[in-house]
Design a protein around this motif. Structure first.
Motif, PDB file in Angstrom:
ATOM      1  N   GLN A 164       0.822  -1.208   0.000  1.00  0.00           N
ATOM      2  CA  GLN A 164       0.000   0.000   0.000  1.00  0.00           C
ATOM      3  C   GLN A 164       0.860   1.263   0.000  1.00  0.00           C
ATOM      4  O   GLN A 164       0.512   2.275  -0.620  1.00  0.00           O
ATOM      5  N   LEU A 165       1.992   1.197   0.714  1.00  0.00           N
ATOM      6  CA  LEU A 165       2.908   2.331   0.724  1.00  0.00           C
ATOM      7  C   LEU A 165       3.487   2.584  -0.662  1.00  0.00           C
ATOM      8  O   LEU A 165       3.582   3.734  -1.111  1.00  0.00           O
TER       9      LEU A 165
ATOM     10  N   ARG B 240       2.978   5.860  -2.955  1.00  0.00           N
ATOM     11  CA  ARG B 240       4.120   6.581  -3.532  1.00  0.00           C
ATOM     12  C   ARG B 240       3.929   6.803  -5.033  1.00  0.00           C
ATOM     13  O   ARG B 240       4.212   7.889  -5.559  1.00  0.00           O
TER      14      ARG B 240
END
Length: 374
Positions: free
Chosen positions: A143-144, A148
């Motif tokens: 998810q990060l 990004r």
């Protein structure tokens, strides 16, 4: 450092990464199984590991294919890789939570299943929590990475929007400069060239010297050609220019006497404007008088003109009136932009500009603007 990683990723093809993951998944399963694997278990390992080749296209399906091998053995590479890929490709948080719970449940169960519920329930719960925490790591990291990418895409869109805005602003500035140039070319250059043409025409008619008459004819012809070229240039510039244009510093009311003296027309100047009238308004009044006197020379030869400055409690302005012509006018090309420019200048003062013939055969132009307008 980040630039180097990005270049490395571009150099390594996706199929090579997927092949490496498949090899690691098989090695992970072989280390955990040794010689205890049955054909069924190895089939699950083969299906779950080979499915990693399709993880980019079918991430959810590949994750589900890794669950059977998770039940048979304590493996990490295949399910974690599948969970990470799924987390980078979907925005469905509920689906990700469900997949993490499903992975934790499959990792907690022991084969055969009958043994999974006969041991210590506390240890089973601890193992479930540990496996769930392990599954949460690739989900959160995926998810990060997705966030990004979203931020990078949004930054790119913002930069493109700013570039577009800067381009539009540059075009607007250029258009205003072109409109300003067109207006000043008409008001200044056309005024002077028209005066040259009129004076040359008068000299051609009045002179008795053949050489002088020929020289005057040549000057008049060149002036007419110059006015014609100027008309095309002004039209072209005005076509691509804006309407509201910042005016450069130009002559003011202090230059009126010189303008009238150089006009070649019998002109009387009466009245005055308020002492606090703005510089922009003074330039507009000057240009109105200049254009009116130019038109008198061009279209009403021999006429007299009267320039009257006036003001009251609410308005100020100028009225230019000329008598009927006393001789035929010399044919000169006209750009027909003069009155358009004067109306635009009047609008900048929130005023009005009018031009109309008089009952006596002359012509009258008038500029009227609010007293407190800038």
């Amino acid at each position: 450092m980040s630039t180097g990683r990005a270049q490395w990723r571009r150099r390594v093809p996706p199929w090579a990464v997927d092949a490496g993951l498949v090899v690691l998944a098989v090695l992970d399963a072989w280390i955990n199984l040794f010689d205890e694997g049955t054909p069924l278990v190895w089939a699950c390992v083969a299906i779950g590991s080979a499915g990693l080749f399709l993880r980019r296209r079918y991430p959810l399906t590949v994750f589900l294919l890794t669950l059977p091998m998770t039940v048979f053995m304590d493996v990490a590479v295949a399910p974690i890789a599948a969970l990470y890929t799924l987390a980078t490709s979907t925005r469905n948080r509920h689906l990700l939570v469900g997949c993490a719970l499903l992975h934790a449940a499959a990792g907690t169960l022991a084969w055969p299943l009958s043994e999974a519920f006969t041991g210590d329930r506390t240890w089973t719960l601890i193992q479930f929590a540990y496996t769930l925490a392990t599954a949460s790591a690739p989900v959160l990291f995926g998810q990060l990475v997705q966030a990004r990418h979203d931020v990078a895409r949004q930054l790119k869109e913002v930069e493109e929007a700013r570039e577009h805005e800067r381009a539009l602003h540059a075009q607007t500035v250029l258009a205003r400069e072109r409109a300003q140039l067109a207006r000043e070319m008409h008001d200044v250059v056309s005024h002077q060239v028209s005066l040259i043409a009129v004076q040359a025409g008068a000299l051609q008619v009045a002179s008795k010297d053949p050489d002088a008459r020929e020289a005057a004819r040549t000057i008049r012809s060149l002036s007419v050609d110059t006015l014609d070229e100027l008309r095309h240039m002004v039209t072209l510039l005005r076509a691509s220019g804006g309407k509201e244009t910042e005016l450069a510093p130009q002559p003011t009311l202090a230059d009126l006497q010189q303008l009238i003296a150089n006009s070649g027309i019998k002109t009387t100047l009466t009245g005055e404007l308020p002492a606090d009238v703005s510089t922009t308004a003074q330039r507009t009044v000057y240009r109105t008088i200049q254009e009116a006197l130019t038109n008198v020379r061009k279209h009403a030869p021999g006429a007299r003109a009267e320039v009257r400055l006036w003001h009251d409690a609410h308005h100020f302005g100028v009225t230019v009136t000329n008598t009927a012509p006393t001789r035929p006018a010399v044919a000169l090309p006209s750009s027909r932009q003069g009155q358009i420019g004067l109306r635009e200048r009047a609008e900048l003062l929130h005023g009005t500009f009018t031009a109309e013939p008089t009952p006596q055969g002359g012509y009258k132009v008038e500029l009227r603007a609010p007293a407190r307008s800038d």
